[in-house]
Scaffold this motif. Structure first.
Motif, PDB file in Angstrom:
ATOM      1  N   SER A 264      51.708  35.283  52.246  1.00 26.37           N
ATOM      2  CA  SER A 264      51.241  36.344  51.351  1.00 26.37           C
ATOM      3  C   SER A 264      52.356  36.589  50.352  1.00 26.37           C
ATOM      4  CB  SER A 264      50.952  37.629  52.134  1.00 26.37           C
ATOM      5  OG  SER A 264      50.819  38.706  51.211  1.00 26.37           O
ATOM      6  N   ALA A 265      52.065  36.235  49.093  1.00 25.11           N
ATOM      7  CA  ALA A 265      53.055  36.523  48.043  1.00 25.11           C
ATOM      8  C   ALA A 265      53.130  38.032  47.863  1.00 25.11           C
ATOM      9  CB  ALA A 265      52.655  35.841  46.740  1.00 25.11           C
TER      10      ALA A 265
ATOM     11  N   ASP B 221      43.898  25.658  42.519  1.00 24.26           N
ATOM     12  CA  ASP B 221      43.027  26.329  41.552  1.00 24.26           C
ATOM     13  C   ASP B 221      43.703  27.542  40.915  1.00 24.26           C
ATOM     14  OD1 ASP B 221      41.136  24.483  42.248  1.00 24.26           O
ATOM     15  OD2 ASP B 221      39.631  25.925  42.942  1.00 24.26           O
ATOM     16  N   MET B 222      43.138  27.963  39.803  1.00 24.64           N
ATOM     17  CA  MET B 222      43.650  29.181  39.154  1.00 24.64           C
ATOM     18  C   MET B 222      43.427  30.371  40.077  1.00 24.64           C
ATOM     19  SD  MET B 222      42.403  28.912  35.215  1.00 24.64           S
ATOM     20  CE  MET B 222      43.170  30.453  34.728  1.00 24.64           C
ATOM     21  N   GLN B 223      44.326  31.317  40.009  1.00 25.25           N
ATOM     22  CA  GLN B 223      44.197  32.601  40.726  1.00 25.25           C
ATOM     23  C   GLN B 223      44.494  32.542  42.226  1.00 25.25           C
ATOM     24  OE1 GLN B 223      44.201  34.856  37.946  1.00 25.25           O
ATOM     25  NE2 GLN B 223      43.006  36.044  39.368  1.00 25.25           N
TER      26      GLN B 223
ATOM     27  N   ASN C 172      47.284  30.958  50.993  1.00 25.18           N
ATOM     28  CA  ASN C 172      47.879  32.218  50.503  1.00 25.18           C
ATOM     29  C   ASN C 172      46.891  33.387  50.640  1.00 25.18           C
ATOM     30  OD1 ASN C 172      50.013  33.703  49.244  1.00 25.18           O
ATOM     31  ND2 ASN C 172      48.898  33.628  47.311  1.00 25.18           N
TER      32      ASN C 172
HETATM   33  P1  G3D Z   1      47.896  31.466  39.880  1.00 25.32           P
HETATM   34  O1  G3D Z   1      49.277  31.336  39.324  1.00 25.32           O
HETATM   35  O2  G3D Z   1      47.612  30.502  40.988  1.00 25.32           O
HETATM   36  O3  G3D Z   1      46.825  31.403  38.844  1.00 25.32           O
HETATM   37  P2  G3D Z   1      48.631  34.232  40.314  1.00 25.32           P
HETATM   38  O4  G3D Z   1      47.774  32.913  40.579  1.00 25.32           O
HETATM   39  O5  G3D Z   1      49.956  34.152  40.951  1.00 25.32           O
HETATM   40  O6  G3D Z   1      48.572  34.548  38.876  1.00 25.32           O
HETATM   41  O7  G3D Z   1      47.797  35.297  41.155  1.00 25.32           O
HETATM   42  C1  G3D Z   1      46.409  35.522  40.913  1.00 25.32           C
HETATM   43  C2  G3D Z   1      46.011  36.884  41.445  1.00 25.32           C
HETATM   44  O8  G3D Z   1      46.140  36.909  42.863  1.00 25.32           O
HETATM   45  C3  G3D Z   1      46.895  38.034  40.941  1.00 25.32           C
HETATM   46  O9  G3D Z   1      46.090  39.198  40.880  1.00 25.32           O
HETATM   47  C4  G3D Z   1      47.904  38.213  42.049  1.00 25.32           C
HETATM   48  O10 G3D Z   1      48.458  39.505  42.101  1.00 25.32           O
HETATM   49  C5  G3D Z   1      47.031  37.951  43.267  1.00 25.32           C
HETATM   50  N1  G3D Z   1      47.800  37.471  44.419  1.00 25.32           N
HETATM   51  C6  G3D Z   1      48.713  36.476  44.457  1.00 25.32           C
HETATM   52  N2  G3D Z   1      49.188  36.318  45.698  1.00 25.32           N
HETATM   53  C7  G3D Z   1      48.572  37.225  46.473  1.00 25.32           C
HETATM   54  C8  G3D Z   1      48.633  37.551  47.865  1.00 25.32           C
HETATM   55  O11 G3D Z   1      49.383  36.983  48.667  1.00 25.32           O
HETATM   56  N3  G3D Z   1      47.798  38.554  48.309  1.00 25.32           N
HETATM   57  C9  G3D Z   1      46.964  39.230  47.474  1.00 25.32           C
HETATM   58  N4  G3D Z   1      46.203  40.192  48.006  1.00 25.32           N
HETATM   59  N5  G3D Z   1      46.885  38.955  46.159  1.00 25.32           N
HETATM   60  C10 G3D Z   1      47.674  37.969  45.668  1.00 25.32           C
HETATM   61  P3  G3D Z   1      45.550  39.810  39.508  1.00 25.32           P
HETATM   62  O12 G3D Z   1      44.775  40.991  39.955  1.00 25.32           O
HETATM   63  O13 G3D Z   1      46.778  40.140  38.741  1.00 25.32           O
HETATM   64  O14 G3D Z   1      44.728  38.735  38.896  1.00 25.32           O
END
Ligand code: G3D
Ligand code: MG
Length: 200
Positions: free
Chosen positions: A170-171, A24-26, A131
């Motif tokens: 955790s990215a 999914d997105m996000q 994640n």
């Molecule tokens: P997508 O490519 O699957 O759509 P993204 O997802 O990589 O764009 O990440 C979506 C949001 O989740 C981003 O926040 C990003 O910073 C956050 N995110 C990604 N990985 C992690 C993680 O491991 N831990 C946390 N806490 N957040 C994460 P925004 O606020 O920029 O939308």
């Protein structure tokens, strides 16, 4: 020129693997790819597909791998685009967000879509990624959900010649990102070796 090929071996233990990041997105797909690539790596945007891809070479003890990592950049709407995105992929990293149960519940749909569009409708290996483990206190996908689903999935995948694993990442905090790719590399190498043996 982009090569969307099946895995090939230049010499015995050199592989090129095109893989897709789905979910999914996000959920963090792009963050995972970017974290894995490290800073300063170029990303290549394919406007016709609305996808980004990155190339990374790694050396494992057993083999050299060239990753071609595809990541849908925009909204994932048109099925025609999706079919082309999957074309030639030999594996998928299926990502969900541990704080978002819906993203976990959608995993079977993502896997179906991958397999439906993969070369020859072949069931290629997948690795599940939970994640955002840094947000464990907000967790909605529990260990028992994961275990139960994995058990079911593995009953199915046994006959396809691979085992589905799961890894938390955790990215954001760079937890298990390298390990996820390393694990998947080994899964793909084992799969390809088995497939080659069957062909011979
Ligand atoms: P997508 O490519 O699957 O759509 P993204 O997802 O990589 O764009 O990440 C979506 C949001 O989740 C981003 O926040 C990003 O910073 C956050 N995110 C990604 N990985 C992690 C993680 O491991 N831990 C946390 N806490 N957040 C994460 P925004 O606020 O920029 O939308
Ligand atoms: Mg993205």
């Amino acid at each position: 020129m982009i090569q969307m090929s099946l895995p090939y071996t230049n010499s015995r233990m050199e592989f090129t693997f095109k893989i897709v990041l789905i979910g999914d997105m996000q959920v963090g797909k792009t963050s995972i790819r970017e974290r894995y690539m490290g800073e300063g790596f170029p990303t290549h945007y394919m406007p016709t597909l609305g996808a980004d891809f990155s190339i990374k070479d790694i050396d494992l003890e057993t083999a050299k791998i060239r990753w071609m990592i595809w990541d849908l950049a925009g909204h994932h709407t048109f099925s025609v685009v999706r079919e082309r995105y999957y074309y030639g992929a030999v594996g998928a990293l299926v990502v969900y967000d541990i704080t978002n149960k819906e993203s976990f519940d959608h995993i079977p749909l993502w896997i179906d879509e991958f397999w439906k569009n993969s070369f020859d409708n072949k069931k290629f290996p997948i690795l599940l990624i939970g994640n955002k483990i840094d947000l464990e206190w907000k967790r909605k996908v529990m260990e028992e959900h994961v275990t139960e689903y994995l058990e079911k999935l593995n009953q199915e995948c046994h006959s396809y010649g691979f085992h589905v694993d799961h890894i938390y990442t955790s990215a954001k905090n760079n937890i298990n990102i390298n390990d996820a790719f390393k694990k998947f590399a080994q899964i793909l190498i084992d799969f390809v070796s088995k497939t080659e043996r069957r062909i011979k």
